[in-house]
Design a protein around this motif. Sequence first.
Motif, PDB file in Angstrom:
ATOM      1  N   GLY A  80       0.814  -1.211   0.000  1.00  0.00           N
ATOM      2  CA  GLY A  80       0.000   0.000   0.000  1.00  0.00           C
ATOM      3  C   GLY A  80       0.845   1.258   0.000  1.00  0.00           C
ATOM      4  O   GLY A  80       0.472   2.275  -0.598  1.00  0.00           O
ATOM      5  N   LEU A  81       1.989   1.214   0.666  1.00  0.00           N
ATOM      6  CA  LEU A  81       2.893   2.363   0.675  1.00  0.00           C
ATOM      7  C   LEU A  81       3.678   2.480  -0.632  1.00  0.00           C
ATOM      8  O   LEU A  81       3.847   3.568  -1.180  1.00  0.00           O
ATOM      9  N   LEU A  82       4.158   1.353  -1.147  1.00  0.00           N
ATOM     10  CA  LEU A  82       5.072   1.401  -2.289  1.00  0.00           C
ATOM     11  C   LEU A  82       4.364   1.491  -3.639  1.00  0.00           C
ATOM     12  O   LEU A  82       4.700   2.350  -4.460  1.00  0.00           O
ATOM     13  N   LYS A  83       3.378   0.639  -3.867  1.00  0.00           N
ATOM     14  CA  LYS A  83       2.851   0.444  -5.215  1.00  0.00           C
ATOM     15  C   LYS A  83       2.275   1.710  -5.850  1.00  0.00           C
ATOM     16  O   LYS A  83       2.681   2.082  -6.956  1.00  0.00           O
ATOM     17  N   PRO A  84       1.329   2.419  -5.220  1.00  0.00           N
ATOM     18  CA  PRO A  84       0.778   3.603  -5.893  1.00  0.00           C
ATOM     19  C   PRO A  84       1.785   4.738  -5.991  1.00  0.00           C
ATOM     20  O   PRO A  84       1.762   5.517  -6.946  1.00  0.00           O
ATOM     21  N   ASN A  85       2.691   4.825  -5.017  1.00  0.00           N
ATOM     22  CA  ASN A  85       3.589   5.983  -4.960  1.00  0.00           C
ATOM     23  C   ASN A  85       4.745   5.884  -5.944  1.00  0.00           C
ATOM     24  O   ASN A  85       5.190   6.900  -6.474  1.00  0.00           O
ATOM     25  N   VAL A  86       5.233   4.685  -6.218  1.00  0.00           N
ATOM     26  CA  VAL A  86       6.304   4.567  -7.208  1.00  0.00           C
ATOM     27  C   VAL A  86       5.758   4.937  -8.590  1.00  0.00           C
ATOM     28  O   VAL A  86       6.463   5.567  -9.401  1.00  0.00           O
ATOM     29  N   SER A  87       4.504   4.619  -8.865  1.00  0.00           N
ATOM     30  CA  SER A  87       3.888   5.009 -10.142  1.00  0.00           C
ATOM     31  C   SER A  87       3.678   6.517 -10.217  1.00  0.00           C
ATOM     32  O   SER A  87       3.827   7.123 -11.286  1.00  0.00           O
ATOM     33  N   SER A  88       3.328   7.129  -9.084  1.00  0.00           N
ATOM     34  CA  SER A  88       3.167   8.588  -9.051  1.00  0.00           C
ATOM     35  C   SER A  88       4.477   9.298  -9.357  1.00  0.00           C
ATOM     36  O   SER A  88       4.509  10.325 -10.045  1.00  0.00           O
ATOM     37  N   VAL A  89       5.589   8.758  -8.846  1.00  0.00           N
ATOM     38  CA  VAL A  89       6.896   9.368  -9.107  1.00  0.00           C
ATOM     39  C   VAL A  89       7.226   9.295 -10.596  1.00  0.00           C
ATOM     40  O   VAL A  89       7.798  10.229 -11.158  1.00  0.00           O
ATOM     41  N   VAL A  90       6.841   8.202 -11.258  1.00  0.00           N
ATOM     42  CA  VAL A  90       7.057   8.109 -12.709  1.00  0.00           C
ATOM     43  C   VAL A  90       6.355   9.263 -13.410  1.00  0.00           C
ATOM     44  O   VAL A  90       6.921   9.914 -14.302  1.00  0.00           O
ATOM     45  N   GLY A  91       5.116   9.567 -13.003  1.00  0.00           N
ATOM     46  CA  GLY A  91       4.375  10.668 -13.600  1.00  0.00           C
ATOM     47  C   GLY A  91       5.059  12.006 -13.403  1.00  0.00           C
ATOM     48  O   GLY A  91       4.966  12.895 -14.261  1.00  0.00           O
ATOM     49  N   GLU A  92       5.778  12.177 -12.290  1.00  0.00           N
ATOM     50  CA  GLU A  92       6.444  13.446 -11.996  1.00  0.00           C
ATOM     51  C   GLU A  92       7.678  13.673 -12.865  1.00  0.00           C
ATOM     52  O   GLU A  92       8.190  14.798 -12.938  1.00  0.00           O
ATOM     53  N   LEU A  93       8.170  12.643 -13.523  1.00  0.00           N
ATOM     54  CA  LEU A  93       9.357  12.794 -14.366  1.00  0.00           C
ATOM     55  C   LEU A  93       9.066  13.556 -15.652  1.00  0.00           C
ATOM     56  O   LEU A  93       9.985  14.067 -16.295  1.00  0.00           O
ATOM     57  N   TYR A  94       7.788  13.615 -16.047  1.00  0.00           N
ATOM     58  CA  TYR A  94       7.402  14.178 -17.335  1.00  0.00           C
ATOM     59  C   TYR A  94       6.489  15.395 -17.136  1.00  0.00           C
ATOM     60  O   TYR A  94       5.682  15.436 -16.210  1.00  0.00           O
ATOM     61  N   SER A  95       6.595  16.372 -18.034  1.00  0.00           N
ATOM     62  CA  SER A  95       5.623  17.455 -18.054  1.00  0.00           C
ATOM     63  C   SER A  95       4.310  16.930 -18.639  1.00  0.00           C
ATOM     64  O   SER A  95       4.290  15.881 -19.305  1.00  0.00           O
ATOM     65  N   GLU A  96       3.213  17.642 -18.392  1.00  0.00           N
ATOM     66  CA  GLU A  96       1.900  17.174 -18.868  1.00  0.00           C
ATOM     67  C   GLU A  96       1.834  17.119 -20.384  1.00  0.00           C
ATOM     68  O   GLU A  96       1.057  16.362 -20.955  1.00  0.00           O
ATOM     69  N   GLN A  97       2.646  17.945 -21.065  1.00  0.00           N
ATOM     70  CA  GLN A  97       2.609  17.987 -22.533  1.00  0.00           C
ATOM     71  C   GLN A  97       3.618  17.041 -23.184  1.00  0.00           C
ATOM     72  O   GLN A  97       3.692  16.963 -24.406  1.00  0.00           O
ATOM     73  N   ASP A  98       4.365  16.308 -22.398  1.00  0.00           N
ATOM     74  CA  ASP A  98       5.417  15.434 -22.920  1.00  0.00           C
ATOM     75  C   ASP A  98       4.796  14.211 -23.588  1.00  0.00           C
ATOM     76  O   ASP A  98       4.126  13.405 -22.949  1.00  0.00           O
ATOM     77  N   ASN A  99       5.023  14.066 -24.893  1.00  0.00           N
ATOM     78  CA  ASN A  99       4.442  12.943 -25.648  1.00  0.00           C
ATOM     79  C   ASN A  99       5.087  11.605 -25.299  1.00  0.00           C
ATOM     80  O   ASN A  99       4.604  10.552 -25.723  1.00  0.00           O
ATOM     81  N   ARG A 100       6.194  11.629 -24.536  1.00  0.00           N
ATOM     82  CA  ARG A 100       6.855  10.385 -24.137  1.00  0.00           C
ATOM     83  C   ARG A 100       6.158   9.707 -22.962  1.00  0.00           C
ATOM     84  O   ARG A 100       6.503   8.581 -22.610  1.00  0.00           O
ATOM     85  N   ARG A 101       5.183  10.382 -22.341  1.00  0.00           N
ATOM     86  CA  ARG A 101       4.619   9.906 -21.085  1.00  0.00           C
ATOM     87  C   ARG A 101       4.018   8.504 -21.214  1.00  0.00           C
ATOM     88  O   ARG A 101       4.341   7.605 -20.430  1.00  0.00           O
ATOM     89  N   ASP A 102       3.120   8.272 -22.188  1.00  0.00           N
ATOM     90  CA  ASP A 102       2.495   6.957 -22.341  1.00  0.00           C
ATOM     91  C   ASP A 102       3.542   5.881 -22.625  1.00  0.00           C
ATOM     92  O   ASP A 102       3.485   4.773 -22.078  1.00  0.00           O
ATOM     93  N   ALA A 103       4.514   6.211 -23.488  1.00  0.00           N
ATOM     94  CA  ALA A 103       5.575   5.252 -23.796  1.00  0.00           C
ATOM     95  C   ALA A 103       6.427   4.984 -22.551  1.00  0.00           C
ATOM     96  O   ALA A 103       6.853   3.846 -22.308  1.00  0.00           O
ATOM     97  N   GLY A 104       6.662   6.017 -21.732  1.00  0.00           N
ATOM     98  CA  GLY A 104       7.429   5.848 -20.507  1.00  0.00           C
ATOM     99  C   GLY A 104       6.743   4.918 -19.528  1.00  0.00           C
ATOM    100  O   GLY A 104       7.385   4.056 -18.916  1.00  0.00           O
ATOM    101  N   PHE A 105       5.425   5.083 -19.392  1.00  0.00           N
ATOM    102  CA  PHE A 105       4.683   4.192 -18.510  1.00  0.00           C
ATOM    103  C   PHE A 105       4.661   2.769 -19.062  1.00  0.00           C
ATOM    104  O   PHE A 105       4.665   1.796 -18.302  1.00  0.00           O
ATOM    105  N   THR A 106       4.646   2.628 -20.374  1.00  0.00           N
ATOM    106  CA  THR A 106       4.675   1.287 -20.969  1.00  0.00           C
ATOM    107  C   THR A 106       6.015   0.605 -20.669  1.00  0.00           C
ATOM    108  O   THR A 106       6.057  -0.579 -20.332  1.00  0.00           O
TER     109      THR A 106
END
Length: 496
Positions: free
Chosen positions: A133-159
Amino acid sequence: MSNLNRQKIVESVPQKGFFGHPKGLFTLFFTEFWERFSYYGMRAILVFYMYYEVTKGGLGMDKTLALSIMSIYGSLVYMSGIIGGWLADRVFGTSKAVFYGGIFIMFGHIVLAIPGSVTMFFISMVLIVLGTGLLKPNVSSVVGELYSEQDNRRDAGFTIFVMGINMGAFISPLLVGAVMGYSFHIGFGIAAVGMFLGLVIFMLTKKKNLGLAGTIVANPMSPAEKKKTFTIFGLSVVVIAIICAILIPQGLLTFKGFVNLVTILGVLIPTIYFVVMYRSPKTTAVERSRILAYIPLFIASVMFWSIQEQGSTILANYADERTQLDFAGIHISPAWFQSLNPLFIIIFAPIFAWMWVKLGKRQPSIPQKFSFALFFAGISFLVILLPAYFGGSDAMVNPLWLVLSYLICVFGELSLSPVGLSATTKLAPAAFSAQTMSLWFLSNAAAQALNAQVVRFYTPETEMMYFGVIGGASIVLGLILLMLSPKIQGYMKGVR
């Protein structure tokens, strides 16, 4: 979290260095690789450990009870993400949540690795539930913080991130399944070592690669709020302990009652969350519209995960008792089938990532991708009923039927899982960023809470109806979502 803070975080992260993505993706990729290695290695043999006879090294539980426990455990793992997301948003940030969670998970697996009683088993489950519960949602949130909202690499990064998850999930069942026949506890020990390695990588590389990602508390509490909140929390723990101490010895709090309670919570908690976020004064008008768009995606996710997560319950039991395990000159461990899902994701994730980037603005919308996921999930269950239709419920099944079912479901997962992670970071209200990621994982919690009720209806006699009804329901829901896609897209207010 303010837009200014988001921009500061992105600027602090080295933006090139891991397959054309931010360097921080390396740290999070391998942290989650080892965490999933430990989790899926343990999960691959857990249901067998519960219902195998004591003489075979198991706990000797009733099989139906073991399947329900497995579903409830899975539900609680994801439900605890609410606590992890709240602590990250309000108290110590996502980076510390990842570290503390890894510690809990490691100790949970160590407890499982020590031969003991059913009591030890449940102690380990509590530790792993809290840690995940502590690790799983938060490590994914940190991935989102690496990219700006307009960054087209975001979906590929999550993949790519999801592919790392599945590399760990692919390797561990093979190793753990190979030693299952000798000792379940050796397998659980291997899982503990995996989590330890994940913690080492995270601590050694986070400062250089992550910058400010995960360090800023999105919605910090005032000292007065902290005092009030933790007082209420402490009193609640005491009250719950007293109630359990009174009701359990008198037989008033049974496992069936607990299953029913978790099922209710699996539906009630996300409902409350949607209402609280929607009505919060910290949520803007645009964010409220995006929350409304998120609701049908959440429902679709519950349907999908209800099918996908039965790979560790119904399909695991199917592999153990209905499948030919001597095939092509080798003896197959039933735990090895748990590696099929991540194997296919490793193979096809790069293709899907390339496809979304190649299509660019011409790719299907988020709701359309979710509807495709439901179609694939439904078909995967319709496929697995065919052996009983052609050969009867008593004949042993060629393992290739299971392989085909897992393959089709993976196509659905690649249309939903990385897309859902990315969509959650884009649709989340700023004041509820980590908690919205927790809400995403609550769709899995709700699915498995429902599964705890549903798995009781599975028997060899009801096999065809079981797979047919659930698979058909997924396809129907997929059609409804596809028709509503343009309307949902409008509520997203520019998010694609």
